[in-house]
Scaffold this motif. Sequence first.
Motif, mmCIF file in Angstrom:
data_model
loop_
_atom_site.group_PDB
_atom_site.id
_atom_site.type_symbol
_atom_site.label_atom_id
_atom_site.label_comp_id
_atom_site.label_asym_id
_atom_site.label_seq_id
_atom_site.Cartn_x
_atom_site.Cartn_y
_atom_site.Cartn_z
ATOM 1 N N LEU A 24 0.642 -1.251 -0.103
ATOM 2 C CA LEU A 24 0.051 -0.180 0.076
ATOM 3 C C LEU A 24 0.986 1.218 -0.067
ATOM 4 N N GLY A 25 1.985 1.383 0.741
ATOM 5 C CA GLY A 25 2.768 2.225 0.765
ATOM 6 C C GLY A 25 2.334 3.597 1.505
ATOM 7 N N PRO A 26 3.303 4.225 2.095
ATOM 8 C CA PRO A 26 3.077 5.449 2.858
ATOM 9 C C PRO A 26 2.554 6.566 1.948
ATOM 10 N N GLU A 27 1.346 6.912 2.234
ATOM 11 C CA GLU A 27 1.135 8.325 1.312
ATOM 12 C C GLU A 27 0.820 9.425 2.171
ATOM 13 N N TRP A 28 1.093 10.529 1.484
ATOM 14 C CA TRP A 28 0.656 11.825 2.022
ATOM 15 C C TRP A 28 0.255 12.755 0.982
ATOM 16 N N PHE A 29 0.024 14.139 1.241
ATOM 17 C CA PHE A 29 -0.319 15.079 0.214
ATOM 18 C C PHE A 29 0.349 16.300 0.681
ATOM 19 N N VAL A 30 0.367 17.160 -0.190
ATOM 20 C CA VAL A 30 0.645 18.528 -0.185
ATOM 21 C C VAL A 30 -0.379 19.323 -0.638
ATOM 22 N N LYS A 31 -0.696 20.472 0.322
ATOM 23 C CA LYS A 31 -2.032 21.200 0.047
ATOM 24 C C LYS A 31 -1.832 22.112 -0.646
ATOM 25 N N SER A 32 -2.788 22.363 -1.879
ATOM 26 C CA SER A 32 -2.637 23.207 -2.992
ATOM 27 C C SER A 32 -3.916 23.938 -2.923
ATOM 28 N N VAL A 49 4.791 18.933 -9.063
ATOM 29 C CA VAL A 49 4.510 18.571 -7.642
ATOM 30 C C VAL A 49 5.908 18.983 -6.801
ATOM 31 N N GLU A 77 6.319 21.339 -3.657
ATOM 32 C CA GLU A 77 7.212 20.757 -2.588
ATOM 33 C C GLU A 77 7.951 22.050 -2.231
ATOM 34 N N THR A 102 1.454 16.346 4.631
ATOM 35 C CA THR A 102 0.650 16.017 5.523
ATOM 36 C C THR A 102 -0.034 14.600 5.559
ATOM 37 N N LEU A 136 -7.092 21.688 -2.996
ATOM 38 C CA LEU A 136 -6.954 20.432 -3.317
ATOM 39 C C LEU A 136 -5.808 19.738 -2.792
ATOM 40 N N LEU A 161 -2.574 17.181 -3.329
ATOM 41 C CA LEU A 161 -1.943 16.423 -4.104
ATOM 42 C C LEU A 161 -1.429 15.289 -3.504
ATOM 43 N N SER A 208 0.792 12.261 -2.742
ATOM 44 C CA SER A 208 2.357 11.807 -3.123
ATOM 45 C C SER A 208 2.926 10.612 -2.231
ATOM 46 N N GLN A 209 3.780 10.026 -2.868
ATOM 47 C CA GLN A 209 4.504 9.075 -1.755
ATOM 48 C C GLN A 209 5.251 9.601 -1.015
#
Lengths: 199, 140
Positions: free
Chosen positions: A47-55, A143, A147, B34, B128, B130, B132-133
């Motif tokens: 599954l892998g660790p995932e996160w996100f950057v808020k845009s 991305v 970042e 996050t 939104l 995005l 990512s890994q």
Amino acid sequence: MRAKHARGQSPRTARAVYESGAGPNMTPMVDVVMVILIFFMASAAILGPEWFVKSSLPVRAIASEPLTDALPPVQLKISLDGDRIVLKYQDAAKGGPVSEPITPDRAQLAAALRTLRERARSERRDIITLIIPSADTAYERVVSAHEAAVQAGLEPVGIAPADLDVRDEDVKSLDGSEVTGGTSAASGDGPQASPDPAP
Amino acid sequence: MVLIVFYLIVGRLASQTQDERGGKVTLPTTAVGTIPQGDERPLIITVRLAAQGEGTQPGATGEIENAPRVVVILLDGERVKDVESLSALLKALNAAERRVHLRADRAIPYLAVAPAIEACRAAGVASLRLVSQQATGNEP
């Protein structure tokens, strides 16, 4: 009537059980636990660790939000085109719009952005950042630029739709009168973190 | 016996999650981010390259012209016909009030991702995410 253990047996205390060697059989339990552990590790790897950057999307309401007693926010555009990264902003100290090319390197970009942020912070301003990628820029680079902006402490960061035409006049001025020249000019020596007067 | 049942359940859950996320996507890697929290389910928009033969079927949907390869857009694991219907769906699902995650393949040109972002904007989504890994630290 006497109590049950009057027949000569010792009472079934925890200590007695322990000393008799009975109790939960650990070996199969450890086997099962190991299998489950390995299974969880494998599934986590899949599954892998995932996160996100808020845009933030450039919705008009956000860009034109009235700031009462603060100075107007600075707009910074990060233009991506293939390998080229160009920062665009208005700078009154340099008399107009500035285009600052950055080498396509995440560390360089982050350093340049940090310099700009320090400058804006000293003027008690916010920077609204907008990433404007060209149509053929890989999403990964978008991305990555995002970042770098987040790493530099810039927020909010927005992504412009590919066809959005943000003219240079729309960019608000980085109207710093007492700027010490922290950002290097568009000469290509790269940004410097601190103003370093030439000898 | 218990283990077999356990594996079956977890396996099914895992594949379900995978479907919901819209199939396999090679996400970009970032060193900042996050970690999603809370139990509110986000809307997941997936932009990925079409699987072998997927985009060439007659009546294939979600294609984007000019892209080097066919790209499909999915909302919560279901393919959407085009960007207009994505926008309409987002509006119908009240996307402006919800969390929206964008899972896009790292190799896709921005041209193919932009319509999805534009659809979110049209639906009133102000923020939104995005997806990512997490960078493992071995990479520069």
